[in-house]
Scaffold this active site. Structure first.
Site, short mmCIF file in Angstrom:
data_model
loop_
_atom_site.label_atom_id
_atom_site.label_comp_id
_atom_site.label_asym_id
_atom_site.label_seq_id
_atom_site.Cartn_x
_atom_site.Cartn_y
_atom_site.Cartn_z
N ARG A 177 46.65 -69.53 22.69
CA ARG A 177 47.07 -70.42 23.78
C ARG A 177 47.42 -69.61 25.02
O ARG A 177 47.64 -68.39 24.96
CB ARG A 177 48.24 -71.30 23.35
CG ARG A 177 49.54 -70.60 23.10
CD ARG A 177 50.59 -71.59 22.58
NE ARG A 177 51.88 -70.94 22.40
CZ ARG A 177 52.82 -70.91 23.35
NH1 ARG A 177 52.60 -71.47 24.53
NH2 ARG A 177 53.98 -70.30 23.14
N ASN A 213 46.66 -62.70 25.69
CA ASN A 213 45.38 -62.75 24.98
C ASN A 213 44.21 -62.22 25.81
O ASN A 213 43.20 -61.80 25.24
CB ASN A 213 45.09 -64.18 24.53
CG ASN A 213 45.97 -64.59 23.36
OD1 ASN A 213 46.01 -63.91 22.34
ND2 ASN A 213 46.70 -65.69 23.52
N ARG A 217 42.05 -77.14 23.24
CA ARG A 217 43.16 -77.59 22.42
C ARG A 217 44.06 -78.56 23.20
O ARG A 217 44.42 -78.29 24.34
CB ARG A 217 44.00 -76.40 21.96
CG ARG A 217 45.00 -76.76 20.86
CD ARG A 217 46.05 -75.71 20.64
NE ARG A 217 45.51 -74.37 20.39
CZ ARG A 217 46.30 -73.32 20.15
NH1 ARG A 217 47.62 -73.46 20.17
NH2 ARG A 217 45.77 -72.14 19.95
N ARG A 247 76.59 -49.15 -5.82
CA ARG A 247 76.43 -47.91 -6.59
C ARG A 247 75.36 -48.02 -7.67
O ARG A 247 74.91 -47.01 -8.23
CB ARG A 247 77.76 -47.52 -7.24
CG ARG A 247 78.27 -48.47 -8.30
CD ARG A 247 79.48 -47.91 -9.05
NE ARG A 247 80.10 -48.94 -9.89
CZ ARG A 247 81.13 -49.68 -9.50
NH1 ARG A 247 81.66 -49.49 -8.30
NH2 ARG A 247 81.62 -50.59 -10.32
#
Length: 255
Positions: free
Chosen positions: A24, A34, A84, A180
């Site tokens: 996106r 991107n 998208r 421990r």
């Protein structure tokens, strides 16, 4: 190295595999991440080229809401079958509905159905073609629901050495017990692995399994990647470290 990680697939029927790269535009941590130049090419180009060179995909698509990302993706050989929807491109949008939207769109609008889907995040540019082929081989050999790329956890982050702190800062072992009693030597620690975000390969029906929809299913197998390929880019600091790591990988591949 490729010979150790990628196997010949001629003994298996060839599945129709869809590669999906989500990217996106409105990223805040690293603006225009991107399409920003990363070691000489847009960040998204590394995953597109690795996917293309792997030779396992029937189609490689990018799911994006951004025109510049779409143009860049096409330039490097990926398809953009849709833009998208804005409601799936928010900061809070999970990955699962984005991938489900892509698979459903292709089925409903192009009558295109696949037997396997691979999610390839562009923020993991260290994934090489032989990793993609290797993950597919695990998928084919095991008949699993999904395959996830993993990296061995360093000793200092091993859960057997991790502490829990109470409100009074009292320490206990995260896995239970007094500190421990923890395993003393690094060599005695059992191997533990964590997903590195590079590859998610799965059966598409898992995306539409009602309340149990996921990328995983019941039978999840791991594909182990070497730590040096586990480059993850989320912050500006990651970017600087990632470029150093990728330059070293590129030098190794060309020498």
């Amino acid at each position: 190295e490729e010979g150790n990680n990628a196997y010949c697939m001629i003994h298996h029927p060839s599945p129709k595999v869809l590669g999906i790269i989500p990217a996106r535009g409105g990223l805040k941590s690293i603006p225009r991440k991107n399409v920003k130049s990363f070691c000489g090419k847009p960040l998204i180009a590394w995953k597109i080229e690795a996917a293309t060179q792997s030779g396992i995909f029937d189609r490689i698509i990018v799911s994006t809401d951004d025109a510049e990302i779409a143009e860049t993706a096409r330039h490097y050989g990926a398809e953009i079958p849709f833009m998208r929807p804005a409601e799936l491109a928010q900061d809070s949008t999970p990955t699962l509905p984005v991938i489900a939207h892509a698979v459903r769109f292709l089925e409903e609008n192009q009558n295109y159905r696949v037997s396997a889907v691979m999610l390839l995040e562009p923020t993991s540019p260290g994934v090489r073609p032989f990793h993609i082929r290797g993950a597919m081989e695990v998928f084919l050999k095991t008949g699993s629901d999904s395959v996830v790329s993993v990296v061995e956890t360093p000793a200092m982050y091993h859960p057997s050495w991790a502490f829990s702190l109470g409100n009074d800062l009292r320490t206990t072992l995260f896995l239970g017990g007094h500190v421990r009693t923890r395993i003393k030597r690094r060599q005695d620690l059992p191997k533990v692995y964590a997903p590195n975000g590079g590859i998610y390969l799965f059966r598409p029906a898992l995306l539409f399994n009602g309340e149990n929809a996921s990328l995983y299913g019941d039978d999840v197998r791991g594909y182990v990647m070497d730590e040096r390929y586990s480059v993850d880019i989320d912050t500006p600091e990651d970017w600087k470290r990632g470029e150093l790591a990728m330059r070293e990988l590129v030098v190794r591949e060309t020498t």
